[in-house]
Design a protein around this motif. Structure first.
Motif, mmCIF file in Angstrom:
data_model
loop_
_atom_site.group_PDB
_atom_site.id
_atom_site.type_symbol
_atom_site.label_atom_id
_atom_site.label_comp_id
_atom_site.label_asym_id
_atom_site.label_seq_id
_atom_site.Cartn_x
_atom_site.Cartn_y
_atom_site.Cartn_z
ATOM 1 N N THR A 279 28.985 39.995 43.410
ATOM 2 C CA THR A 279 30.115 39.292 42.796
ATOM 3 C C THR A 279 31.311 39.175 43.728
ATOM 4 O OG1 THR A 279 31.016 41.328 41.822
ATOM 5 C CG2 THR A 279 29.440 40.078 40.490
ATOM 6 N N ASP B 176 28.522 45.363 40.999
ATOM 7 C CA ASP B 176 27.548 44.405 41.513
ATOM 8 C C ASP B 176 28.161 43.749 42.745
ATOM 9 O OD1 ASP B 176 25.806 42.373 42.084
ATOM 10 O OD2 ASP B 176 25.868 41.455 40.091
ATOM 11 N N ASP C 19 34.050 30.754 40.923
ATOM 12 C CA ASP C 19 32.944 31.495 40.328
ATOM 13 C C ASP C 19 33.242 32.990 40.338
ATOM 14 O OD1 ASP C 19 30.449 31.808 39.115
ATOM 15 O OD2 ASP C 19 29.400 32.014 41.020
ATOM 16 N N ASP C 20 34.497 33.344 40.121
ATOM 17 C CA ASP C 20 34.910 34.747 40.079
ATOM 18 C C ASP C 20 34.478 35.353 38.749
ATOM 19 O OD1 ASP C 20 36.207 37.213 40.008
ATOM 20 O OD2 ASP C 20 38.034 36.452 40.946
ATOM 21 N N GLN C 21 33.521 36.275 38.784
ATOM 22 C CA GLN C 21 33.031 36.920 37.570
ATOM 23 C C GLN C 21 33.754 38.226 37.268
ATOM 24 O OE1 GLN C 21 28.669 37.167 37.608
ATOM 25 N NE2 GLN C 21 28.640 35.470 39.074
ATOM 26 N N LEU C 22 34.452 38.790 38.243
ATOM 27 C CA LEU C 22 35.174 40.042 38.033
ATOM 28 C C LEU C 22 36.531 39.809 37.381
ATOM 29 C CD1 LEU C 22 34.354 41.876 41.385
ATOM 30 C CD2 LEU C 22 33.293 42.206 39.149
ATOM 31 N N TRP D 222 42.390 39.801 30.513
ATOM 32 C CA TRP D 222 41.234 40.377 31.179
ATOM 33 C C TRP D 222 40.373 41.040 30.123
ATOM 34 C CZ3 TRP D 222 40.231 45.559 33.701
ATOM 35 C CH2 TRP D 222 39.126 45.484 34.573
ATOM 36 N N ARG E 18 33.557 33.390 45.000
ATOM 37 C CA ARG E 18 33.546 34.545 44.115
ATOM 38 C C ARG E 18 34.867 35.305 44.226
ATOM 39 N NH1 ARG E 18 27.091 35.705 45.400
ATOM 40 N NH2 ARG E 18 26.444 33.613 44.688
ATOM 41 N N HIS E 19 34.861 36.585 43.953
ATOM 42 C CA HIS E 19 36.138 37.292 43.743
ATOM 43 C C HIS E 19 36.976 37.444 45.004
ATOM 44 C CE1 HIS E 19 39.073 39.794 41.850
ATOM 45 N NE2 HIS E 19 38.762 40.859 42.573
ATOM 46 N N PRO F 12 37.902 36.470 35.895
ATOM 47 C CA PRO F 12 37.653 35.049 35.666
ATOM 48 C C PRO F 12 38.915 34.191 35.731
ATOM 49 C CG PRO F 12 36.435 36.385 34.094
ATOM 50 C CD PRO F 12 37.368 37.317 34.815
#
Length: 273
Positions: free
Chosen positions: A159, A156, A214-217, A138, A244-245, A219
């Protein structure tokens, strides 16, 4: 019909708020739910109800410093006692249903707790489900710890899910933490990630890894490092393109929940054959 009841238990940092969901008939298995950073078990009402409809009795705890539990907000000095807290909840569940198999479901930071729990107590579990788990690598931890102080920048909310209502609900939830990370907690996360990497693989435990593409928190690429270490011979992977997450709160949440139920049902059927 699903009913819920609230109760408390003594944890390592004070009283812990717990919740149980159950149906009218006798359950076929037990589910333990471990929520993620800054949130609380109450955000998993729909997840618990789907599992109850599939035959489970579901137990969840607000981790120390989270939700309705005691402790300084989002302060976790060490994750090993948090695993101990979850084990205390599991003991209570087994006292009520000693004959039933136990499935552990963990999301994000709860996935880190669940992975470590499985390394320590895997023999007591029938299956493990990790949703967007904070395992492996991470990069955000190192980036945050390199700063002189934790940035006071709000999450955000876009996300979390492609459904904007999820972010709005999260943002207005008084039990959700809306402040900055605490250095002590990030340091503890970093140590726990290393503990999982250095701990044993889960060779004999059926494991499902589910993650938003598309998990940006958290990845996918970082979690994959951890899953390649943890996975055993009975392993199912589901990466949902565009999600996403918070995959349990995504626009395809019904698909995700159906996949989890199907995995658990297959595991339990195999145990009974």
């Amino acid at each position: 019909m699903t009913g819920s009841s609230d109760w408390t238990i003594d944890g390592h940092g004070g009283r812990l708020a717990c919740r149980t969901w159950e149906g009218e008939g006798a359950p076929a298995y037990v589910v333990l739910l471990a929520h993620g950073y800054g949130e609380h078990a109450g955000r998993y009402e729909h997840v618990a109800r789907a599992l109850v409809d599939a035959g489970a009795v579901v137990h969840a705890v607000d981790h120390v410093g989270h939700g309705r539990s005691e402790g300084e907000r989002v302060l976790v000095a060490d994750f090993e006692p948090v695993v101990d807290d979850l084990h205390a909840v599991a003991r209570r569940a087994r006292e009520q249903h000693p004959e039933l198999p136990v499935v552990l479901v963990g999301h994000s930071m709860g996935g880190l707790i669940a992975a470590r729990y499985a390394q320590r107590y895997g023999d007591s579990l029938a299956a493990l489900v990790l949703s967007g788990p904070l395992v492996g690598e991470w990069a955000a931890a190192g980036q945050l710890l390199a700063l002189p102080e934790m940035p006071d920048v709000p999450l955000d909310i876009t996300t979390l899910s492609r459904d904007p209502e999820v972010g709005r609900t999260y943002d207005s939830d008084p039990l959700v933490w809306h402040g900055p990370f605490k250095r002590t907690t990030v340091e503890a996360i970093d140590r726990a990630l290393a503990d999982v990497r250095q701990g044993p693989p889960l060779d004999g435990l059926p494991v499902m890894w589910a993650h938003g593409g598309d998990d940006q928190l958290v990845p996918v690429s970082g979690s994959r490092v951890g899953m390649e270490h943890l996975r055993g011979e009975h392993y199912v992977e589901r990466i949902y393109p565009g999600a996403r997450h918070e995959i349990f709160n995504e626009t395809n949440a019904d698909e995700v929940l159906a996949d989890v139920v199907a995995f658990v049902s297959e595991v339990l059927a195999r145990r009974g054959s």
